[in-house]
Design an enzyme around this catalytic site. Structure first.
Site, mmCIF file in Angstrom:
data_model
loop_
_atom_site.group_PDB
_atom_site.id
_atom_site.type_symbol
_atom_site.label_atom_id
_atom_site.label_comp_id
_atom_site.label_asym_id
_atom_site.label_seq_id
_atom_site.Cartn_x
_atom_site.Cartn_y
_atom_site.Cartn_z
ATOM 1 N N HIS A 199 36.663 31.177 34.098
ATOM 2 C CA HIS A 199 36.437 32.347 33.246
ATOM 3 C C HIS A 199 35.008 32.832 33.321
ATOM 4 O O HIS A 199 34.729 34.005 33.097
ATOM 5 C CB HIS A 199 36.882 32.052 31.815
ATOM 6 C CG HIS A 199 38.371 32.088 31.713
ATOM 7 N ND1 HIS A 199 39.141 30.968 31.803
ATOM 8 C CD2 HIS A 199 39.220 33.146 31.598
ATOM 9 C CE1 HIS A 199 40.412 31.314 31.743
ATOM 10 N NE2 HIS A 199 40.502 32.619 31.618
ATOM 11 N N ARG A 342 46.729 40.894 24.678
ATOM 12 C CA ARG A 342 47.260 39.547 24.831
ATOM 13 C C ARG A 342 46.871 38.734 23.605
ATOM 14 O O ARG A 342 45.703 38.736 23.209
ATOM 15 C CB ARG A 342 46.690 38.878 26.083
ATOM 16 C CG ARG A 342 47.166 37.447 26.217
ATOM 17 C CD ARG A 342 46.745 36.818 27.504
ATOM 18 N NE ARG A 342 45.351 36.454 27.506
ATOM 19 C CZ ARG A 342 44.751 35.890 28.546
ATOM 20 N NH1 ARG A 342 45.418 35.687 29.661
ATOM 21 N NH2 ARG A 342 43.480 35.562 28.495
ATOM 22 N N GLU A 441 52.687 32.839 34.067
ATOM 23 C CA GLU A 441 51.565 32.083 34.632
ATOM 24 C C GLU A 441 51.846 30.580 34.666
ATOM 25 O O GLU A 441 51.009 29.799 35.098
ATOM 26 C CB GLU A 441 50.267 32.393 33.873
ATOM 27 C CG GLU A 441 50.355 32.300 32.374
ATOM 28 C CD GLU A 441 49.044 32.707 31.685
ATOM 29 O OE1 GLU A 441 48.017 32.903 32.353
ATOM 30 O OE2 GLU A 441 49.063 32.808 30.444
ATOM 31 N N ASP A 465 46.282 31.312 36.618
ATOM 32 C CA ASP A 465 46.919 30.079 36.169
ATOM 33 C C ASP A 465 48.150 29.748 37.002
ATOM 34 O O ASP A 465 48.412 28.584 37.285
ATOM 35 C CB ASP A 465 47.306 30.197 34.686
ATOM 36 C CG ASP A 465 46.111 29.932 33.798
ATOM 37 O OD1 ASP A 465 45.396 28.952 34.050
ATOM 38 O OD2 ASP A 465 45.864 30.726 32.872
ATOM 39 N N CYS A 512 47.921 40.645 36.393
ATOM 40 C CA CYS A 512 46.627 40.817 35.747
ATOM 41 C C CYS A 512 45.665 39.691 36.108
ATOM 42 O O CYS A 512 44.541 39.636 35.617
ATOM 43 C CB CYS A 512 46.779 40.941 34.232
ATOM 44 S SG CYS A 512 47.505 39.475 33.481
HETATM 45 C C1 PEP Z 1 45.636 34.453 34.573
HETATM 46 O O1 PEP Z 1 45.850 33.269 34.325
HETATM 47 O O2 PEP Z 1 45.803 34.962 35.696
HETATM 48 C C2 PEP Z 1 45.129 35.348 33.522
HETATM 49 C C3 PEP Z 1 45.019 36.635 33.711
HETATM 50 O O3 PEP Z 1 44.728 34.767 32.360
HETATM 51 P P1 PEP Z 1 43.348 34.003 32.181
HETATM 52 O O4 PEP Z 1 42.551 34.173 33.443
HETATM 53 O O5 PEP Z 1 42.659 34.579 31.002
HETATM 54 O O6 PEP Z 1 43.785 32.594 31.965
HETATM 55 MG MG MG Z 2 45.923 32.642 32.285
#
Ligand code: PEP
Ligand code: MG
Length: 588
Positions: A199, A342, A441, A465, A512
């Site tokens: 992240h 989300r 995911e 994920d 996404c």
């Molecule tokens: C993902 O897992 O691709 C996603 C968009 O969620 P995050 O990156 O916030 O876990």
């Molecule tokens: Mg995710």
């Protein structure tokens, strides 16, 4: 910025995590204890700084002896021996001399030179196989922090972020470190740890600053304030660039800026393939101040609002009214387009919504996503009520993260229905037909997409994920980063399965995760039938141009071919071949 002729140019390599070029001075933060302020000192101030160091050490020793006495009188046993070891450390002549000579060599203030020496020492200790010795690092951090405090008896905090613009060089950064750094001054960052899908790296892309992770350098060896170039395209960090290197990078940066301006000028063009298949191109956001960039990018809505970043300001989620205000702001800003909110996805490598009594052995397999919301129904319903309140002001959808199967989705929807009931009774307006989306995911959700589809209005694939869980590769662990393969046959089959299940039930599927913004795989994703891509606003115009350059028919037959391949590299090559042919200028 001219380089000092005496210092040689040094290049370190890492993994490019966010594109762009930054040119500026380095600010170094290592692990263990917080970095003090840094500044240059003139030759004649060196003895004064060495004296300041001696005084801080003497004071620390006196405090430790005092502490030891107090503890002995309280407990009457040997626990206080630990302080003896601390005092011995501060009497170590090699260490003391090293700090004095570093002050002279670096021409930097005493506290920073001390910090650098201790961090190097700690790094060496962390690599010792003996677990007992390794554990002693905590004591050394403790005593080092105490010495640093004693440089500043006027109660000024010694943790320092430079006032001017800088490139941050760190051992590691958590998403909250990154999010709370002063964005106006942050030109880019490089970390020893980390990986492209952490992240922290995602935030760098959202902020639009270049970043490198997994750097092959021990950061603390680098002298703070050194002039440097950070190349987020190739993953290079160049210290003391020569005039020639500097000019080369200034010209690359100018070329990239020109391309970006050209792309920005096309932001209102439809994101449609040459043969007329239209894709929705929307933006991922974490913070409200990204909304300006969203409008500038030409995004058709927000495809992922990561609401867990609301946790940063306080330690808990803001209340229903504050949340409703935040969601309304987004809805109003994206005018007429959809905003997909989300629900909280805390845990994993992101901030926990509450501190657990014991650390989780496997946080990514633990208490995160919808699991936390379902276990905290009061908090969950507050968020759902806030989203519903905002739905009276524009188009909004709710999306649940980390759903692993139908029962979780049904439970989450029950909470939503209950909130609708409550709001009706309270005469509060909301959209009774608010679309409900499921993030795909977790591999179990992708496999069971046909079972989920009848109960929701859209799928959004979280490839970050989905990849980590499918190929069992921790998305933030640099040791296994090479095994994290977006085009692994299993991953593309799961995407295909999800898209097909969605279309069989008349619902759309988007992506996404970070894969949506990777123009190397745009042909593959379009060919697999994905209908929406949600990406960080900075790279959105580039993805738009890629879509406009592609033919859906060609992408679809390439995807059919790709689905028969056994290796991720073969699949990637099929996509790359089309990308290089259709938009070579974007691929440079
Ligand atoms: C993902 O897992 O691709 C996603 C968009 O969620 P995050 O990156 O916030 O876990
Ligand atoms: Mg995710």
């Amino acid at each position: 910025m001219a380089a000092s002729p005496k210092k040689p140019e040094i290049t370190y390599s890492g993994i490019p995590a966010s594109p762009g070029i930054a040119i500026g001075p380095i600010h170094v933060i290592a692990r263990g204890f917080s970095s003090p302020e840094i500044y240059h000192i003139s030759e004649k101030l060196i003895p004064d700084e060495q004296k300041r160091f001696e005084q801080a050490v003497e004071l620390t020793k006196r405090q430790l002896v005092e502490l030891q006495k107090r503890l002995e009188s309280l407990s009457g046993n040997d626990d206080s021996e630990i302080f003896e070891a601390h005092v011995m450390l501060l009497e170590d002549k090699t260490l003391l001399n090293k700090v004095s000579s570093e002050i002279e060599k670096r021409k930097q203030n005493a506290e920073y030179s001390f910090y650098a020496v201790m961090q190097n020492f700690l790094e060496a200790m962390r690599r010792i196989p003996d677990p007992y010795l390794r554990e002693r690092t905590a004591d050394i951090e403790d005593v080092s922090q105490r010495v640093l405090r004693n440089f500043h008896l006027d109660d000024e905090p010694n943790h320092h972020e430079p006032d001017g613009k800088h490139i941050l060089l760190a051992y590691d950064l958590s998403p909250s470190d990154t999010a709370s750094s002063n964005r106006r001054n942050l030109m880019g960052f490089a970390t020893e740890q980390g990986s492209v899908n952490s992240h922290t790296a995602i935030l760098a892309r959202s902020f639009g600053v270049p970043a490198i992770v997994g750097l092959n350098a021990s950061v603390i060896q680098v002298t703070a304030l050194t002039p440097c170039i950070l190349d987020g395209y190739s993953g290079k960090l160049i210290l003391n660039p020569t005039e020639e290197t500097f000019e080369k990078y200034a010209s690359i940066a100018a070329k990239k800026d020109k391309l970006q301006t050209e792309l920005d000028s096309k932001r209102d063009e439809a994101t449609e393939t040459t043969d007329g298949r239209e894709l929705t191109l929307s933006a991922n956001i974490e913070f409200l101040d990204e909304l300006k960039q969203v409008s500038k990018s030409g995004a058709k809505g927000v495809g992922l609002y990561r609401t867990e970043f609301l946790l940063l300001n306080g330690k808990e989620m803001p209340d229903e009214f504050e949340q409703a205000e935040a969601y309304q702001k987004v809805v109003k800003e994206v005018k007429g387009h959809m905003t997909i909110v989300r629900t909280l996805d805390s845990g994993g490598d992101k901030l926990p919504v509450e501190l657990l009594t014991e650390p989780e052995p496997n946080p990514f397999l633990g208490w995160r996503g919808i699991r936390v919301s379902l276990a905290r129904p009061g908090m969950f319903r507050e968020q759902l009520r806030a989203i519903l309140r905002a739905s009276a002001f524009g188009k909004i959808s709710v999306m649940f993260p980390l759903v692993s199967g139908v029962s979780e989705l049904m439970e989450a929807k029950e909470h939503l229905l209950r909130c609708m009931d409550e709001l009706s009774k309270e005469n509060i307006a909301f959209d009774a037909y608010i679309p409900v989306g499921v993030m795909i995911e977790v591999p179990s959700a992708a496999v069971c997409a046909d079972l989920l589809a009848p109960h929701c209005d859209f799928f959004s694939i979280g490839t970050n994920d989905l990849i980590q869980y499918t190929v069992a590769v921790d998305r933030v662990n640099p040791h296994v980063a090479k095994l994290y393969k977006p085009t692994h046959p299993a991953v593309i089959r799961l995407i295909k399965n999800t898209v097909d299940a969605g279309s069989n039930h008349g619902i759309w599927t988007g992506i996404c995760g970070e894969m949506a913004g990777d123009i190397n795989v745009t042909p593959l994703l379009i060919g697999l039938g994905v209908e929406e891509l949600s990406v960080s606003p900075k790279i959105l115009p580039k993805v738009g141009q890629a879509i406009r350059s592609l033919s859906y028919a060609q992408c679809a037959s390439a995807a059919d071919e790709a689905l028969k391949k056994a290796n991720s590299s073969e699949i990637m090559n099929i996509s790359l071949e089309i990308a290089r042919d259709r938009y070579p200028d974007l691929m440079e």
